[in-house]
Enzyme design. Sequence first.
Site, mmCIF file in Angstrom:
data_model
loop_
_atom_site.group_PDB
_atom_site.id
_atom_site.type_symbol
_atom_site.label_atom_id
_atom_site.label_comp_id
_atom_site.label_asym_id
_atom_site.label_seq_id
_atom_site.Cartn_x
_atom_site.Cartn_y
_atom_site.Cartn_z
ATOM 1 N N LYS A 67 30.116 48.126 58.240
ATOM 2 C CA LYS A 67 30.438 48.472 56.900
ATOM 3 C C LYS A 67 29.297 48.940 56.106
ATOM 4 O O LYS A 67 28.150 48.364 56.153
ATOM 5 C CB LYS A 67 30.956 47.154 56.315
ATOM 6 C CG LYS A 67 31.535 47.600 54.849
ATOM 7 C CD LYS A 67 32.226 46.220 54.135
ATOM 8 C CE LYS A 67 31.222 45.427 53.532
ATOM 9 N NZ LYS A 67 31.913 44.400 52.649
ATOM 10 N N HIS A 137 36.454 41.497 39.757
ATOM 11 C CA HIS A 137 37.457 41.967 40.379
ATOM 12 C C HIS A 137 37.841 40.770 41.561
ATOM 13 O O HIS A 137 39.050 40.734 41.861
ATOM 14 C CB HIS A 137 36.873 43.432 41.120
ATOM 15 C CG HIS A 137 37.918 43.887 42.272
ATOM 16 N ND1 HIS A 137 38.976 44.349 41.914
ATOM 17 C CD2 HIS A 137 37.674 44.023 43.755
ATOM 18 C CE1 HIS A 137 39.625 44.730 42.984
ATOM 19 N NE2 HIS A 137 38.989 44.389 43.975
ATOM 20 N N ASN A 159 33.912 32.031 32.127
ATOM 21 C CA ASN A 159 33.385 33.299 32.411
ATOM 22 C C ASN A 159 32.465 33.634 31.057
ATOM 23 O O ASN A 159 32.767 33.259 30.068
ATOM 24 C CB ASN A 159 34.463 34.567 32.565
ATOM 25 C CG ASN A 159 33.845 35.757 32.983
ATOM 26 O OD1 ASN A 159 33.085 35.661 34.103
ATOM 27 N ND2 ASN A 159 34.051 36.822 32.332
ATOM 28 N N MET A 219 29.876 32.620 46.578
ATOM 29 C CA MET A 219 30.576 33.658 47.331
ATOM 30 C C MET A 219 29.944 34.957 46.916
ATOM 31 O O MET A 219 29.987 36.071 47.209
ATOM 32 C CB MET A 219 31.982 33.762 46.962
ATOM 33 C CG MET A 219 32.510 32.430 47.518
ATOM 34 S SD MET A 219 32.350 31.998 49.246
ATOM 35 C CE MET A 219 32.792 33.365 50.094
#
Length: 319
Positions: A67, A137, A159, A219
């Site tokens: 990738k 996203h 956030n 993550m």
Amino acid sequence: MYIVPEAVIAGLLSRDECFRAVEAVFASMARGAARNFPVIREALGYADALYGFKSGFDREGLALGLKSGGFWPGNAAKGLTNHQSTIFLFDAESGQIRAVIGGNRITALRTAAASAVSIRHLARPDAEVMAVVGAGHQSAFQLRAALEQRRFRRVVAWNRDPSRLAGLAAVADEFGLPFAAVDLDQLGAEADVIITILSSFAPVLRVAQVRPGTHIACMGTDTRGKQEVETALPGRASLFTDEVLQAITIGEFQHAIAAGLVTAEAVTPLGAVIIGEHPGRVSEEEITLFDGTGVALQDLAVGAAVLEAAIAKGLALTV
């Protein structure tokens, strides 16, 4: 060869199919049948972009390829996804190129599947409150996959810009769950499972904000210098990851390693839990921390499944 454009990928694979593909890769890695090759990840010195290559080979699934892509922080203002990538698959028998596949949605799907696999195998069975730190996203993909792993009754999120949490509130509503935008102190006080999905170079989640028994999936850290949680937090947790070398060099554990708070030997590949070589969580009070650095084999496995689905549905272009 085949081309699978980004525009046709949505809907080709279910979340469960992505989950199973990624879980199988973790297991294959633990058995020594699959290997990720060294990552190239560099700052371009242009457009504030990070760019690189991830590649690998799975002898069980015969997925071979790479990738190519990275992170362009200015893309959102252009109406584009900040993460941009393309997957290249090669025939394992001959080395010939087999397919070029849009990698943006696949990256989001496999990243969400990886954290979901960690929740399935490491979170407490009675986990009820799901928390997300970050609203970029990938956050909605993360939440959807996570909510399928336990019988959650509530979703909380934080956030920097709270107005961007509307997307996560909508996902919670899809699952019929109440949602609350909270500060980090309240988030940690309530959460049984926390996913951090940030592109941050300074810690956001602190040790004091994480209660015993929590499972955390970090993550967002995939580059030297990035950091989502306080350096001391890995020293308080049982540590798991997708790829140990990546976790200690470009992943969330790089900072605790540098500070001498943990060693590489303290980090367990999640695949070892999946195939039964490690017990995973061993107590209700234990904090478990999964560092999802993102490995090529995840992209290749999901990309290969997308390719087969695209061929079956007549959506793969032949060149």
